[in-house]
Design an enzyme around this catalytic site. Structure first.
Site, mmCIF file in Angstrom:
data_model
loop_
_atom_site.group_PDB
_atom_site.id
_atom_site.type_symbol
_atom_site.label_atom_id
_atom_site.label_comp_id
_atom_site.label_asym_id
_atom_site.label_seq_id
_atom_site.Cartn_x
_atom_site.Cartn_y
_atom_site.Cartn_z
ATOM 1 N N HIS A 1 -11.041 0.751 10.460
ATOM 2 C CA HIS A 1 -11.678 2.029 10.160
ATOM 3 C C HIS A 1 -12.296 2.678 11.404
ATOM 4 O O HIS A 1 -12.953 3.702 11.298
ATOM 5 C CB HIS A 1 -12.753 1.846 9.088
ATOM 6 C CG HIS A 1 -12.199 1.688 7.708
ATOM 7 N ND1 HIS A 1 -12.989 1.548 6.600
ATOM 8 C CD2 HIS A 1 -10.917 1.650 7.266
ATOM 9 C CE1 HIS A 1 -12.225 1.418 5.530
ATOM 10 N NE2 HIS A 1 -10.960 1.479 5.912
ATOM 11 N N SER B 1 -6.931 0.222 4.711
ATOM 12 C CA SER B 1 -6.753 -1.234 4.693
ATOM 13 C C SER B 1 -6.436 -1.616 3.254
ATOM 14 O O SER B 1 -7.298 -1.628 2.397
ATOM 15 C CB SER B 1 -8.023 -1.946 5.190
ATOM 16 O OG SER B 1 -9.129 -1.601 4.414
ATOM 17 N N ASP C 1 -11.642 -8.239 -2.562
ATOM 18 C CA ASP C 1 -11.007 -6.918 -2.608
ATOM 19 C C ASP C 1 -9.493 -7.079 -2.524
ATOM 20 O O ASP C 1 -8.794 -7.058 -3.531
ATOM 21 C CB ASP C 1 -11.537 -6.038 -1.480
ATOM 22 C CG ASP C 1 -10.848 -4.678 -1.408
ATOM 23 O OD1 ASP C 1 -10.156 -4.296 -2.370
ATOM 24 O OD2 ASP C 1 -10.994 -3.986 -0.372
ATOM 25 N N GLU D 1 -15.164 6.538 7.226
ATOM 26 C CA GLU D 1 -16.091 6.586 6.105
ATOM 27 C C GLU D 1 -17.465 7.110 6.495
ATOM 28 O O GLU D 1 -18.413 7.032 5.724
ATOM 29 C CB GLU D 1 -16.192 5.201 5.461
ATOM 30 C CG GLU D 1 -14.843 4.764 4.881
ATOM 31 C CD GLU D 1 -14.877 3.393 4.242
ATOM 32 O OE1 GLU D 1 -15.949 2.740 4.264
ATOM 33 O OE2 GLU D 1 -13.837 2.967 3.724
ATOM 34 N N HIS E 1 -15.166 3.462 -3.291
ATOM 35 C CA HIS E 1 -14.323 4.588 -2.870
ATOM 36 C C HIS E 1 -13.152 4.064 -2.055
ATOM 37 O O HIS E 1 -12.903 2.866 -1.959
ATOM 38 C CB HIS E 1 -15.158 5.549 -2.030
ATOM 39 C CG HIS E 1 -15.629 4.934 -0.734
ATOM 40 N ND1 HIS E 1 -16.054 5.658 0.350
ATOM 41 C CD2 HIS E 1 -15.727 3.630 -0.336
ATOM 42 C CE1 HIS E 1 -16.401 4.852 1.336
ATOM 43 N NE2 HIS E 1 -16.213 3.613 0.939
ATOM 44 N N ASP F 1 -18.408 -6.009 4.923
ATOM 45 C CA ASP F 1 -17.011 -6.078 4.496
ATOM 46 C C ASP F 1 -16.193 -6.463 5.718
ATOM 47 O O ASP F 1 -15.970 -5.653 6.608
ATOM 48 C CB ASP F 1 -16.533 -4.740 3.939
ATOM 49 C CG ASP F 1 -15.040 -4.736 3.600
ATOM 50 O OD1 ASP F 1 -14.422 -5.820 3.593
ATOM 51 O OD2 ASP F 1 -14.493 -3.647 3.326
ATOM 52 N N GLU G 1 -18.024 -8.903 1.430
ATOM 53 C CA GLU G 1 -16.717 -8.558 0.856
ATOM 54 C C GLU G 1 -15.590 -9.032 1.769
ATOM 55 O O GLU G 1 -15.682 -8.907 2.991
ATOM 56 C CB GLU G 1 -16.647 -7.042 0.663
ATOM 57 C CG GLU G 1 -15.332 -6.513 0.127
ATOM 58 C CD GLU G 1 -15.259 -5.004 0.169
ATOM 59 O OE1 GLU G 1 -14.137 -4.467 0.221
ATOM 60 O OE2 GLU G 1 -16.321 -4.348 0.171
ATOM 61 N N LYS H 1 -11.497 -0.573 -7.415
ATOM 62 C CA LYS H 1 -11.013 0.683 -6.848
ATOM 63 C C LYS H 1 -9.999 1.292 -7.809
ATOM 64 O O LYS H 1 -8.983 0.671 -8.125
ATOM 65 C CB LYS H 1 -10.337 0.455 -5.493
ATOM 66 C CG LYS H 1 -11.245 -0.044 -4.385
ATOM 67 C CD LYS H 1 -10.432 -0.353 -3.143
ATOM 68 C CE LYS H 1 -11.293 -0.770 -1.975
ATOM 69 N NZ LYS H 1 -10.487 -1.216 -0.803
ATOM 70 N N LYS I 1 -20.232 1.463 -3.307
ATOM 71 C CA LYS I 1 -20.092 1.899 -1.912
ATOM 72 C C LYS I 1 -19.203 3.136 -1.887
ATOM 73 O O LYS I 1 -18.150 3.184 -2.504
ATOM 74 C CB LYS I 1 -19.554 0.788 -1.015
ATOM 75 C CG LYS I 1 -18.116 0.367 -1.206
ATOM 76 C CD LYS I 1 -17.720 -0.575 -0.062
ATOM 77 C CE LYS I 1 -16.273 -0.976 -0.123
ATOM 78 N NZ LYS I 1 -15.859 -1.770 1.051
ATOM 79 N N GLU J 1 -17.003 -3.064 7.874
ATOM 80 C CA GLU J 1 -18.132 -2.280 7.377
ATOM 81 C C GLU J 1 -19.433 -3.074 7.454
ATOM 82 O O GLU J 1 -19.489 -4.223 7.019
ATOM 83 C CB GLU J 1 -17.920 -1.865 5.918
ATOM 84 C CG GLU J 1 -16.736 -0.958 5.688
ATOM 85 C CD GLU J 1 -16.579 -0.607 4.210
ATOM 86 O OE1 GLU J 1 -17.608 -0.498 3.505
ATOM 87 O OE2 GLU J 1 -15.435 -0.468 3.755
#
Length: 425
Positions: free
Chosen positions: A157, A44, A317, A207, A370, A244, A290, A342, A393, A166
């Site tokens: 994800h 993403s 983000d 993840e 990550h 997230d 997030e 990131k 994270k 998340e």
């Protein structure tokens, strides 16, 4: 410090945790030091991220090969950097940025540039006989980040009916990183048993978090709280929750219209999502959120932060993409109170550090992260300690590419011993 000059830079194509190609870079110095770094890859992604160069050759890895980026390291970047002092990280990174000459690193590829940048930093630390976290962060680098562990996945994800990407467990009440990791690893395993007892899938997403079909997005939060309690911990005291949304993934225009399509919750506007978030924050022990809105929804982000920013950390983000240009806009507009960081989103170690510095100077927090396509490289763990951000994270308590970062943090904490620090705020 004695000069150590770069004598060799080479790259090769390897596979990341999703089985897709990425880059590994080797750097050698004239003092005999050699170092290696491997580059992660996101799923993403924000539209303003630095460009990850792919070959586009459908005959190899469905077009996802990175041989062009490898060639750019070997044939263009290496000749420009040979003979440079490895300790001049910012100059080395700027040389690559100037060599690329584009605003988004599309000529050489952010993956090519970052691989070299990371390997150079690691080589410098090895040559100086210093831990990487100390080389990048200075002698005072000693704060171990609170792990925000992704234990339930949704969105892009996972292949399920959950919109939020998340759901993270955050051991805010643990006395040390080691104990905090234990708190959430135990909760992760209890969560698996709860899902199994409900007849739900216990397979994991990219993840490492579980990716079951649930009754609703809110059901995910309530199931995690149940797992926290069954593991013997108190929600909000020992373990809190971070989210997230990755709202780009369910936004229809990236500006203010949304469709919670996977759960069937339906279409919403920014205000509807903010109202929903306010309800959840009042009901559940949420400490961080997030990307609650999409990357062009600047007004929505500001409204979210105005209403809820005094209660929780509001992290941008996709809206900021670790880029000081956008972080500066966010600071000026009051769009958030934290930025995700990131490394591969901006493409060099130096630019990532500059993004952290901008957040720190503005009184913002910053959340080291990550990517969903990772490698076993533990560079991120050292980087998180060096940046003193206080939280990180890096995935769940499964999949070795995630565990590598946690294990490295355990090593750093043990190395620092009584001088290490661990706290949420």
């Amino acid at each position: 410090m004695v000069r150590s000059l770069i004598s060799s830079i080479k790259a090769m194509e390897i596979l990341d945790s999703r089985g897709n190609p990425t880059i590994r870079v080797y750097v050698e110095l004239d003092d005999g030091t050699d170092a290696v770094a491997s580059v992660p890859s996101g799923a993403s992604t924000g539209e303003n991220e630095a460009i990850e160069m792919r070959d586009g050759d459908k005959a190899r890895y469905a077009g996802k090969g990175v041989l062009k980026a490898v060639d750019n390291v070997n044939e263009k970047i290496a000749p420009a950097l040979l003979g440079m002092d490895v300790y001049h990280q910012a100059l080395i990174d700027k040389t690559m940025i100037d060599l690329d000459g584009t605003p988004n690193k599309s000529k050489l590829g952010a993956n090519a540039i970052l691989g070299v940048s990371m390997a150079v930093a690691r080589a410098a630390a090895l040559s100086a006989e210093m831990p990487l976290y100390q080389y990048l962060g200075g002698a005072g680098a000693r704060r171990i980040p609170v792990p925000c562990m992704n234990i339930l996945n949704g969105g892009e994800h996972a292949d399920n009916n959950v919109d939020i990407q998340e759901f993270m467990a955050v051991p805010v009440g643990a006395p040390t990183f080691r104990e905090g990791l234990r708190y959430i690893a135990e909760t992760f395993h209890i969560l698996k048993k709860i899902l199994k007892d409900r007849g739900l899938a216990t397979s994991v997403g990219d993840e490492g978090g579980f990716a079951p079909n649930l009754d609703s997005n809110e059901d995910a939060i309530e199931t995690i709280i149940q797992a926290i309690e069954k593991a013997g911990y108190k929600p909000g005291k020992d373990i809190s929750i971070a989210l997230d949304s990755a709202a780009n993934s369910f936004s229809t225009d990236l500006e203010g219209s949304y469709d919670l399509k996977w759960s069937g919750a339906g279409k919403m506007k920014s205000k509807d999502l903010i109202d929903l978030a306010e309800k959840w924050i009042g009901k559940y022990p949420i400490v961080l959120w997030e990307d609650p809105l999409a990357e062009r929804d600047w007004d929505g982000f500001k409204q979210f932060t105005d209403r809820l920013g005094s209660s929780i950390e509001v992290v941008g983000d996709d809206i900021f993409v670790t880029n000081t240009k956008y972080i500066k806009q966010g600071i000026e507009r009051g769009s958030a109170n934290s930025s995700l960081i990131k490394l591969n989103q901006i493409g060099t170690v130096s630019e990532s550090i500059e993004a952290v510095r901008m957040c720190r100077d503005a009184g913002w927090r910053y959340f080291i992260s990550h990517r969903s396509g990772e490698t076993a490289d533990s560079f991120l763990a050292d980087f998180a300690v060096a940046m003193d951000g206080g939280h990180l994270k890096t995935g769940s308590a499964s999949r070795s590419e995630r565990i590598a970062k946690y294990n490295r943090l355990l090593e750093i904490e043990q190395e620092l011993d009584a001088s290490s620090l661990y706290y949420w705020k």
